[in-house]
Design a protein around this motif. Sequence first.
Motif, PDB file in Angstrom:
ATOM      1  N   GLU A 118      -8.578 -33.608 -23.827  1.00 20.62           N
ATOM      2  CA  GLU A 118      -7.561 -33.340 -24.847  1.00 20.62           C
ATOM      3  C   GLU A 118      -7.147 -31.870 -24.845  1.00 20.62           C
ATOM      4  O   GLU A 118      -5.966 -31.556 -24.996  1.00 20.62           O
ATOM      5  CB  GLU A 118      -8.059 -33.798 -26.212  1.00 20.62           C
ATOM      6  N   LEU A 119      -8.106 -30.956 -24.641  1.00 20.23           N
ATOM      7  CA  LEU A 119      -7.769 -29.530 -24.554  1.00 20.23           C
ATOM      8  C   LEU A 119      -6.843 -29.242 -23.376  1.00 20.23           C
ATOM      9  O   LEU A 119      -6.019 -28.329 -23.435  1.00 20.23           O
ATOM     10  CB  LEU A 119      -9.035 -28.683 -24.410  1.00 20.23           C
ATOM     11  N   LEU A 120      -6.982 -30.017 -22.324  1.00 18.85           N
ATOM     12  CA  LEU A 120      -6.164 -29.828 -21.117  1.00 18.85           C
ATOM     13  C   LEU A 120      -4.891 -30.669 -21.132  1.00 18.85           C
ATOM     14  O   LEU A 120      -4.151 -30.694 -20.155  1.00 18.85           O
ATOM     15  CB  LEU A 120      -7.001 -30.154 -19.875  1.00 18.85           C
ATOM     16  N   GLY A 121      -4.632 -31.354 -22.248  1.00 17.54           N
ATOM     17  CA  GLY A 121      -3.373 -32.072 -22.408  1.00 17.54           C
ATOM     18  C   GLY A 121      -3.363 -33.510 -21.933  1.00 17.54           C
ATOM     19  O   GLY A 121      -2.296 -34.112 -21.809  1.00 17.54           O
ATOM     20  N   LYS A 122      -4.516 -34.079 -21.672  1.00 18.11           N
ATOM     21  CA  LYS A 122      -4.574 -35.489 -21.259  1.00 18.11           C
ATOM     22  C   LYS A 122      -5.180 -36.302 -22.391  1.00 18.11           C
ATOM     23  O   LYS A 122      -6.311 -36.057 -22.788  1.00 18.11           O
ATOM     24  CB  LYS A 122      -5.423 -35.649 -20.001  1.00 18.11           C
ATOM     25  N   PRO A 123      -4.446 -37.274 -22.918  1.00 21.99           N
ATOM     26  CA  PRO A 123      -5.023 -38.123 -23.962  1.00 21.99           C
ATOM     27  C   PRO A 123      -6.278 -38.824 -23.434  1.00 21.99           C
ATOM     28  O   PRO A 123      -6.285 -39.351 -22.329  1.00 21.99           O
ATOM     29  CB  PRO A 123      -3.921 -39.138 -24.269  1.00 21.99           C
ATOM     30  N   ALA A 124      -7.326 -38.778 -24.217  1.00 21.36           N
ATOM     31  CA  ALA A 124      -8.604 -39.374 -23.815  1.00 21.36           C
ATOM     32  C   ALA A 124      -8.706 -40.766 -24.429  1.00 21.36           C
ATOM     33  O   ALA A 124      -9.199 -40.941 -25.527  1.00 21.36           O
ATOM     34  CB  ALA A 124      -9.757 -38.487 -24.259  1.00 21.36           C
ATOM     35  N   THR A 125      -8.214 -41.740 -23.711  1.00 19.04           N
ATOM     36  CA  THR A 125      -8.288 -43.112 -24.189  1.00 19.04           C
ATOM     37  C   THR A 125      -9.320 -43.867 -23.360  1.00 19.04           C
ATOM     38  O   THR A 125      -9.547 -43.554 -22.197  1.00 19.04           O
ATOM     39  CB  THR A 125      -6.923 -43.811 -24.067  1.00 19.04           C
ATOM     40  N   GLY A 126      -9.966 -44.833 -23.956  1.00 20.67           N
ATOM     41  CA  GLY A 126     -10.918 -45.670 -23.231  1.00 20.67           C
ATOM     42  C   GLY A 126     -12.203 -44.965 -22.858  1.00 20.67           C
ATOM     43  O   GLY A 126     -12.787 -45.257 -21.823  1.00 20.67           O
ATOM     44  N   ALA A 127     -12.659 -44.039 -23.701  1.00 16.88           N
ATOM     45  CA  ALA A 127     -13.891 -43.302 -23.400  1.00 16.88           C
ATOM     46  C   ALA A 127     -15.049 -44.253 -23.140  1.00 16.88           C
ATOM     47  O   ALA A 127     -15.181 -45.286 -23.790  1.00 16.88           O
ATOM     48  CB  ALA A 127     -14.236 -42.360 -24.552  1.00 16.88           C
ATOM     49  N   HIS A 128     -15.865 -43.885 -22.192  1.00 19.59           N
ATOM     50  CA  HIS A 128     -17.052 -44.640 -21.780  1.00 19.59           C
ATOM     51  C   HIS A 128     -16.722 -45.972 -21.111  1.00 19.59           C
ATOM     52  O   HIS A 128     -17.572 -46.846 -21.024  1.00 19.59           O
ATOM     53  CB  HIS A 128     -18.035 -44.820 -22.942  1.00 19.59           C
ATOM     54  N   ARG A 129     -15.509 -46.100 -20.633  1.00 22.01           N
ATOM     55  CA  ARG A 129     -15.120 -47.228 -19.784  1.00 22.01           C
ATOM     56  C   ARG A 129     -15.029 -46.647 -18.369  1.00 22.01           C
ATOM     57  O   ARG A 129     -14.448 -45.578 -18.170  1.00 22.01           O
ATOM     58  CB  ARG A 129     -13.768 -47.828 -20.191  1.00 22.01           C
ATOM     59  N   ALA A 130     -15.587 -47.329 -17.413  1.00 19.03           N
ATOM     60  CA  ALA A 130     -15.730 -46.773 -16.056  1.00 19.03           C
ATOM     61  C   ALA A 130     -14.419 -46.252 -15.479  1.00 19.03           C
ATOM     62  O   ALA A 130     -14.357 -45.120 -14.992  1.00 19.03           O
ATOM     63  CB  ALA A 130     -16.343 -47.810 -15.130  1.00 19.03           C
ATOM     64  N   SER A 131     -13.369 -47.046 -15.516  1.00 19.26           N
ATOM     65  CA  SER A 131     -12.122 -46.601 -14.890  1.00 19.26           C
ATOM     66  C   SER A 131     -11.498 -45.434 -15.639  1.00 19.26           C
ATOM     67  O   SER A 131     -10.978 -44.500 -15.019  1.00 19.26           O
ATOM     68  CB  SER A 131     -11.129 -47.756 -14.758  1.00 19.26           C
ATOM     69  N   CYS A 132     -11.582 -45.442 -16.960  1.00 18.52           N
ATOM     70  CA  CYS A 132     -11.024 -44.342 -17.758  1.00 18.52           C
ATOM     71  C   CYS A 132     -11.826 -43.062 -17.562  1.00 18.52           C
ATOM     72  O   CYS A 132     -11.252 -41.982 -17.387  1.00 18.52           O
ATOM     73  CB  CYS A 132     -10.983 -44.721 -19.233  1.00 18.52           C
ATOM     74  N   ASP A 133     -13.143 -43.180 -17.575  1.00 16.79           N
ATOM     75  CA  ASP A 133     -13.984 -41.993 -17.393  1.00 16.79           C
ATOM     76  C   ASP A 133     -13.831 -41.422 -15.986  1.00 16.79           C
ATOM     77  O   ASP A 133     -13.766 -40.204 -15.806  1.00 16.79           O
ATOM     78  CB  ASP A 133     -15.447 -42.303 -17.680  1.00 16.79           C
ATOM     79  N   SER A 134     -13.749 -42.279 -14.967  1.00 14.29           N
ATOM     80  CA  SER A 134     -13.612 -41.755 -13.612  1.00 14.29           C
ATOM     81  C   SER A 134     -12.258 -41.068 -13.436  1.00 14.29           C
ATOM     82  O   SER A 134     -12.160 -40.022 -12.796  1.00 14.29           O
ATOM     83  CB  SER A 134     -13.837 -42.834 -12.555  1.00 14.29           C
TER      84      SER A 134
ATOM     85  N   GLY B  11     -10.679 -39.594 -15.881  1.00 10.96           N
ATOM     86  CA  GLY B  11     -10.821 -38.351 -16.641  1.00 10.96           C
ATOM     87  C   GLY B  11     -11.598 -37.293 -15.870  1.00 10.96           C
ATOM     88  O   GLY B  11     -11.239 -36.115 -15.880  1.00 10.96           O
ATOM     89  N   VAL B  12     -12.658 -37.690 -15.183  1.00 11.88           N
ATOM     90  CA  VAL B  12     -13.446 -36.742 -14.375  1.00 11.88           C
ATOM     91  C   VAL B  12     -12.582 -36.201 -13.238  1.00 11.88           C
ATOM     92  O   VAL B  12     -12.615 -35.009 -12.935  1.00 11.88           O
ATOM     93  CB  VAL B  12     -14.744 -37.395 -13.850  1.00 11.88           C
ATOM     94  N   ARG B  13     -11.791 -37.072 -12.612  1.00 13.11           N
ATOM     95  CA  ARG B  13     -10.882 -36.618 -11.550  1.00 13.11           C
ATOM     96  C   ARG B  13      -9.886 -35.591 -12.096  1.00 13.11           C
ATOM     97  O   ARG B  13      -9.672 -34.537 -11.510  1.00 13.11           O
ATOM     98  CB  ARG B  13     -10.124 -37.806 -10.952  1.00 13.11           C
TER      99      ARG B  13
END
Length: 108
Positions: free
Chosen positions: A68-84, A86-88
Amino acid sequence: ALARFIEFVGGTPVVLMAHNASFDRGFLANGASLHGLPLPKLPVIDTLAWARDTMPDAPNHRLTTLLELLGKPATGAHRASCDSDGVRFLFERLIRQRPIQFLRHLYE
């Protein structure tokens, strides 16, 4: 699924990337041990450690907060595809800010 993952990462040059990599490595090691599977030693980039160095003023270093600080909405936290994804995204931003620092956060 774990056996297929180990087969995949053991047969090719792979670098794992995770946010809080020690948790993920422990999880994989425990699962491998329970199933009598060998877990190959793999280099890992830990975006949590890297973000702590690169973004020390963040209110916390949870993946969702950093995204969120970097401007990407963090949706689906702790879901594999969303977290991967986000890490990318976090990796791409961190390497732009401090490209050489990622070497300090690559470990086996």
